[in-house]
Scaffold this motif. Sequence first.
Motif, mmCIF file in Angstrom:
data_model
loop_
_atom_site.group_PDB
_atom_site.id
_atom_site.type_symbol
_atom_site.label_atom_id
_atom_site.label_comp_id
_atom_site.label_asym_id
_atom_site.label_seq_id
_atom_site.Cartn_x
_atom_site.Cartn_y
_atom_site.Cartn_z
ATOM 1 N N LYS A 399 0.811 -1.225 0.000
ATOM 2 C CA LYS A 399 0.000 0.000 0.000
ATOM 3 C C LYS A 399 0.841 1.271 0.000
ATOM 4 O O LYS A 399 0.376 2.330 -0.427
ATOM 5 N N GLU A 402 0.972 2.679 -3.375
ATOM 6 C CA GLU A 402 -0.305 2.921 -4.058
ATOM 7 C C GLU A 402 -0.445 4.368 -4.527
ATOM 8 O O GLU A 402 -0.811 4.632 -5.680
ATOM 9 N N GLN A 403 -0.165 5.327 -3.652
ATOM 10 C CA GLN A 403 -0.369 6.729 -4.019
ATOM 11 C C GLN A 403 0.588 7.162 -5.118
ATOM 12 O O GLN A 403 0.174 7.826 -6.086
ATOM 13 N N SER A 406 -0.594 5.809 -8.368
ATOM 14 C CA SER A 406 -1.830 6.429 -8.860
ATOM 15 C C SER A 406 -1.584 7.798 -9.476
ATOM 16 O O SER A 406 -2.386 8.275 -10.285
ATOM 17 N N GLU A 407 -0.481 8.439 -9.120
ATOM 18 C CA GLU A 407 -0.190 9.781 -9.624
ATOM 19 C C GLU A 407 0.629 9.778 -10.915
ATOM 20 O O GLU A 407 0.912 10.841 -11.469
ATOM 21 N N TYR A 416 0.982 -2.361 -10.428
ATOM 22 C CA TYR A 416 0.826 -2.232 -8.979
ATOM 23 C C TYR A 416 -0.130 -3.300 -8.448
ATOM 24 O O TYR A 416 -1.178 -3.575 -9.045
ATOM 25 N N LYS A 418 -1.776 -4.647 -4.521
ATOM 26 C CA LYS A 418 -1.904 -4.209 -3.130
ATOM 27 C C LYS A 418 -1.198 -5.136 -2.155
ATOM 28 O O LYS A 418 -0.779 -4.721 -1.074
#
Length: 455
Positions: A399, A402-403, A406-407, A416, A418
């Motif tokens: 996780k 994750e950010q 996503s960007e 990616y 989880k």
Amino acid sequence: MIELFSHYDILNALEAKAVGYKDGVVDRVIIDSRLAVGGSLFIPLKGEFTDGNLYIEECLKKGVVSSLVSSFYFDKNREMIEKLAAEYGATFFIVNDGLEALHKLAHHYIEKFPKLKVISITGSSGKTTTKEVLGSILKLYKPTLVTDGNFNSETGLPLTVFRVREENELAVLEMGMSNPGEIKALVDIINPDISIITNIGTAHIGSFGSRDGIAREKKDSFANFTGDNIGIIPGWDDYYSYLSSEVNGSVLTVSDNPDFISNINDLGFYGWEFKYEDVTVKYPYIGRYNLLNAFMAISCARELGVPSRLIAQGLENLPSMFGRGEVLNGKNWVIRDCYNANPDSMLSSLKMFESTKWDKEKVVILGSMLELGDSSYLEHNKILNFARDRFKTVILCGKEFEQVFSELESVVGIHYFKDVNDLKNRVDVLVGSGSLVLLKASRGIGLEGITDNLL
């Protein structure tokens, strides 16, 4: 079994009060009730989710006849403890804090061996490898106790101390940390004669706020020096000047190009070949960072007077270490380097992987780096950008990635997942046969779980 303590020793070392006191001896110390057998002293520790005091009776049923008990628990359960003492013939020692008592007992025990020379090893990365290399060398020289695995914590180190025996002349003890004050607490137990700091990085930076904070904590390795002690530090680290200043002992700064090493040859998957003085050595651990770990270990061995031939033999006799640069092969070749990870070790692994010669596809599989606190987003973003600029296929897991994933404006070649279970279901599709694969992650991610899928 070897007698570690008498009950009288424990009473005096801890300055404790006793309930049901009887003469007796202890031949092992445990903090896990599942390991309880006759002759054990049980030290219950209070954890985040449970209290070891709740397992005292379980230990007594397995034959344990002496246990510590916290004063807080005793005050609330005095009648029960007195009943257990009578029923099982057990001796209880009442202490304020179980962890503090564990440390006191370990210090009391190691003080029984005044001729033992103690070498401590700490650092943001490389400490376990350096410990294994140094231990391999010193065991050929004199009877040496070496920390098992990474038993380097506030509980692991004192339990290791209880393994010291009369025949040991040297002890190589690894010291880890995750919170401020832990290195000093461990140093107070063992009072090392020689202290090695492998580097100052960013591991556990969430607990220390900055590398400066980490450097201060690591430098506590030298806190109990009394003039004759030796600190060994890496000259290539940008904190070497700070580490070498105001030390009450001598400091040996190790070069990344030491004059006792020549003819260095990178053997890729097979480690390194070099000359140590006049002896040719084949050193099996891959990566430039592992070569530097060897230089630290060799420097310490030289300080201890180990002959050249034994140093060379110790370097060549090293076993493979699970998850620490292991090279495995099947339908793919896999470099499994996922025992632990922080931004520095992750970057070192990626640089090593980039420089490794391979004719077919290279695939990087990266799991989260844990315990980075507020720096987590920034550090994961740096690692992702470094990897995507160099490798066609980058697989992320955990996780913490994750950010940053996503960007991304473009995710071509970047995937990616989880967790490891999700990754397992797709890794066969993403990694073509004949690839060279790097696995790098913090141990808590469990990235080693996909190894069989890759082989």
